[in-house]
Design an enzyme around this catalytic site. Structure first.
Site, mmCIF file in Angstrom:
data_model
loop_
_atom_site.group_PDB
_atom_site.id
_atom_site.type_symbol
_atom_site.label_atom_id
_atom_site.label_comp_id
_atom_site.label_asym_id
_atom_site.label_seq_id
_atom_site.Cartn_x
_atom_site.Cartn_y
_atom_site.Cartn_z
ATOM 1 N N HIS A 75 0.838 -1.206 0.000
ATOM 2 C CA HIS A 75 0.000 0.000 0.000
ATOM 3 C C HIS A 75 0.881 1.268 0.000
ATOM 4 C CE1 HIS A 75 -3.705 2.291 1.293
ATOM 5 N NE2 HIS A 75 -2.751 3.119 1.713
ATOM 6 N N GLU A 76 1.781 1.351 0.962
ATOM 7 C CA GLU A 76 2.605 2.564 1.079
ATOM 8 C C GLU A 76 3.553 2.703 -0.116
ATOM 9 O OE1 GLU A 76 1.696 4.706 3.211
ATOM 10 O OE2 GLU A 76 0.449 3.356 4.409
ATOM 11 N N HIS A 136 1.851 4.444 -2.849
ATOM 12 C CA HIS A 136 1.932 5.912 -2.704
ATOM 13 C C HIS A 136 3.301 6.407 -3.167
ATOM 14 C CE1 HIS A 136 -1.828 6.653 -0.603
ATOM 15 N NE2 HIS A 136 -1.526 5.848 0.400
ATOM 16 N N GLU A 169 -4.918 7.259 -3.074
ATOM 17 C CA GLU A 169 -5.476 6.020 -2.502
ATOM 18 C C GLU A 169 -5.788 5.004 -3.592
ATOM 19 O OE1 GLU A 169 -6.204 4.727 0.726
ATOM 20 O OE2 GLU A 169 -4.742 6.267 1.201
#
Lengths: 504, 504
Positions: A268-269, A272, A298
């Site tokens: 997830h990170e 980003h 997101e």
């Protein structure tokens, strides 16, 4: 990037200082979350607000303001120039319409509210938080009034986090979503395969941090994270931050009873981070330099976390790695159980632990609450009870305690009304991007081979490089050829979970 | 601390911003040394000079300057008020006498010089560094002229690092020192015990980092380091820095072939940190808030490193800890060899690896070089050769290469002429403090028990708490009752090494 207009050039020269100060502040905030010894926090707060005030003053600087106002009236020709002035307009609208003392007062109130919220949550005492929440909602109503809006004061707030998003648009999308999601959740949780899922995570299993670290580094590298221009550290809550154009840092957290969390949260990170690392370097120091909105951010992070990281074909391709590190812990776990365990659907009280299917329902709840609170349709004193009712209706569960209900999230304590919907928008954007990507990329084959760089390259070319050049609506249109449509996400979920749980 | 004078109060209010900005800059510099990914360094340099210039501008702010100049003319009554205005005077002398463009130009030249110096050292090419060195010496001569001096331009530079220190004073002390040190080194290295020392460190031995980390944390805690108000990290070169009054960070470095280095270097850095952690918290944000000088700082760090950390009685008390971690590696090492190995005296080329006895000789060499270069008594182009001659004379060894000669230290590449002598002053101060401490504290008994907190408490009471309240000369007098005398250090060395090596 060539800037022709000489006034805009001057604006950008001054804007560089805002960018510089923001990066300096980001470094302090990163350190706060990763390293700060407890007694250092008081002074760090002072340092951080000192920098915030300096940034506000740069915006309010009369020279900067008059240059910006002159640039607005001039004829700009390139896409970049127009996007720069549009993006500056967002800062200008905020700093030039909202009186400085309201900005500062709200900041102060929010700092105090955060401490009170933490205590209130600990003591499960909504009443304790009530006065702070009331003040913060009042501030945001005042700010909305200063910013201006057409139909709904909440629109002015939504626009701060997700440009051009309105409450009416959210209603349209979220009503469509919830109509389908609620029955889908029931269908999954009542399926035969669901009840047969084997759990292999528990107090009796132990996944040492050094092994998890190795896996985390492996997956980051395979996703194409540039470790010459960033790093990964540990913090209580994972996050991503940009300390400069070539210094994008993520954090993760290792739970020794469950290896899955650090794995998917790192994906997830890193999602980003890849966005920020992939922006056209020419945009450095300009208002185009970062990801365009929370929602698009997101969409990418949740794409990697859920659509890649929890994809059965991908899990099949990485399971030998898990098995090699956790031979003993996983030896009795078959692949089907492994895949199901990454994709357990479970209506629950807490948003941050929610799965991919129920997550949007948590957001819809918050959207409805915020919209009603800002418009005064729900009394703040009744909000905890309304939360419970909505939770029952949307998720089928409701907490007896407010700690696990209305007090669970930090966002309102920061006074960030309008932030939540961007999470759900991310799910919708992501599914629509995926559908488009699949037309060009043989997604299943790529995942089967673990060729994640091919995915990153598609995202670089189609999304990352543009930074804040296109606003979300325009970007969606440009990338996918059509406007936002929530059915992509519904179709994605239905297809994926029908397979995993053998739904009829 | 009560400040009565209303002008000084106003000055201090503005000075807080200088302190705040310096701490913010320290955070960025710490991160640069501990964390920064390679591609982040360019922007970090820009951020750092942006903050430096902001600090310069705060000093040059006309309102601040006129308030300061008014405060100077007023009658101040308390010791603190007088010390504050005296300390501000040091900043004022620099910022108000040296033209701003010289400060900025020198900074820029030094940034470039650092890169050139690194290459020159790598290529063992003094000629490559010559133009940079020439420019930097010119800058420092110009700065000295602007600062003013009585006898020697070098005095103006020394005073920047060690207030009130002069070249004449250095000469007096250093001539006394070298007269005794040179024969002492010979006596030690020719002793029978010296030649029998058993070495147990080498490529064949391995001391894993995690074990060293545990020992490092153990010793920091035993010295009284407050880990609620600081932390330890890893960097290429160990250092200590203050990110705020309650956030003092040290770094260390783990060499897996030798456990001694991280141990003694952590004691060194923790010595610096205890000084900063021990300053009266009332002084926060004022010019009294930090250690008074580099020399006093070194006296404390070198006190812990050498006078405690390498003390035979102390080593006897901690050797069971070493043995428990390194059972296999040390099983054949008797205690005498262990103690001797921590106290090996060896004239060598490189200052940073030098032992306690020869260290001051390295500094004396640099002092003499700087004094002659600044006064033009040695031509810069001949300096590498002069270095070699002095090294031969003082240490008995000289390097064929300039990389291990004149190019070995970074200080000149930063343009920091006048810095080096503070290291040797630290040795002298430290030995005189020790002699005084021994009148009140049963030093040997304390070390035998490992009761290091008693030593910290003595230092807190007699030195740490005062921060920058007393200048070094005054502090020495106040603590020890007499003025600085180099024979304390000579007596300390003679006594210690006579015992270790059975000198007659």
């Amino acid at each position: 990037m060539k800037i022709e207009n000489s006034t805009l050039k001057k604006v950008l020269k001054k804007y560089r200082e805002i960018s510089l100060l923001s990066h300096i502040k980001a470094t302090l905030d990163w350190d706060l979350n990763v390293n700060l010894p407890p007694l250092g926090s008081e002074t760090r707060a002072i340092q951080s607000s000192y920098l915030s005030e300096m940034i506000t003053n740069k915006w309010l600087d009369t020279k900067f303001r008059s240059l910006y106002e002159k640039a607005v009236t001039e004829k700009l020709t390139t896409v970049e120039e127009k996007a720069i002035i549009r993006n500056l307009g967002y800062g200008a609208k905020y700093y030039y319409n909202v009186p400085k003392d309201i900005i500062i007062e709200k900041d102060k109130t929010a700092s105090e509210a955060f401490i009170i919220w933490r205590q209130a949550r600990e003591e499960n005492n909504y009443k304790k938080f009530l006065p702070s929440l009331t003040k913060l909602i009042d501030f945001d109503k005042t700010i909305a009034r200063h910013l201006g809006y057409k139909d709904n004061p909440y629109d002015a707030l939504l626009d701060l986090y997700e440009p051009e998003l309105t409450a009416a648009e959210c209603e349209r999308l979220f009503n469509g979503l919830k109509k389908e999601l609620v029955p889908l959740v029931k269908k999954i949780t009542k399926s035969k395969d669901y009840s047969n899922t084997v759990s292999f995570v528990g107090a009796s299993n132990h996944y040492p941090t050094p092994d998890q670290e190795r896996i985390v580094h492996y997956i980051m590298q395979h996703m194409g994270f540039n470790s010459q221009a960033g790093r990964v550290d540990i913090s209580a809550h994972p996050f991503t931050t940009e300390l400069s154009r070539h210094d994008i840092r993520i954090t993760t957290n290792y739970k020794e009873t469950d290896f899955r969390e650090s794995f998917t949260s790192t994906m997830h990170e890193t999602g980003h981070a890849l966005y920020e690392q992939g922006v056209n370097p020419d945009y450095d120091g300009t208002p185009l330099a970062s990801g365009v909105s929370l929602g698009i951010h997101e969409s990418l992070s949740r794409f990697w976390e859920n659509m890649v990281g929890k994809n059965p074909i991908f899990l099949h391709s990485v399971s030998p790695i898990f098995k090699s590190f956790y031979q003993k812990q996983l030896h009795a776990v078959d692949e089907k159980s492994l895949i199901q365990s990454f994709n357990t659907v479970q209506p629950s009280l807490i948003r941050i632990n929610a799965d991919e299917v129920t997550y949007s329902l948590h957001i819809i709840l918050r959207f409805e609450m915020e919209n009603e609170l800002i418009n005064g349709n729900v009394q703040i004193k009744d909000a905890a009870e309304v939360w419970r009712e909505k939770s029952k209706k949307l998720l089928g569960v409701a907490s007896a305690t407010d700690a696990e209900g209305i007090l669970q999230d930090v966002h309102w304590a920061y006074g960030s009304f309008g932030y939540f919907p961007s999470y759900a928008m991310g799910n919708l954007y992501g599914a629509q991007f995926l559908a488009t990507m699949k037309k060009k990329v043989d997604f299943d084959a790529v995942l089967a081979k673990g060729d994640l760089l091919l995915i990153k390259e598609w995202l670089d070319t189609n999304i990352h490089q543009y930074g804040s050049l296109y606003f979300p609506k325009e970007l969606i249109k440009k990338v996918t050829g059509e406007k936002l449509d929530y059915t992509f996400f519904l179709n994605y979920l239905t297809e994926k979970y029908s397979r995993i749980y053998n739904l009829k």
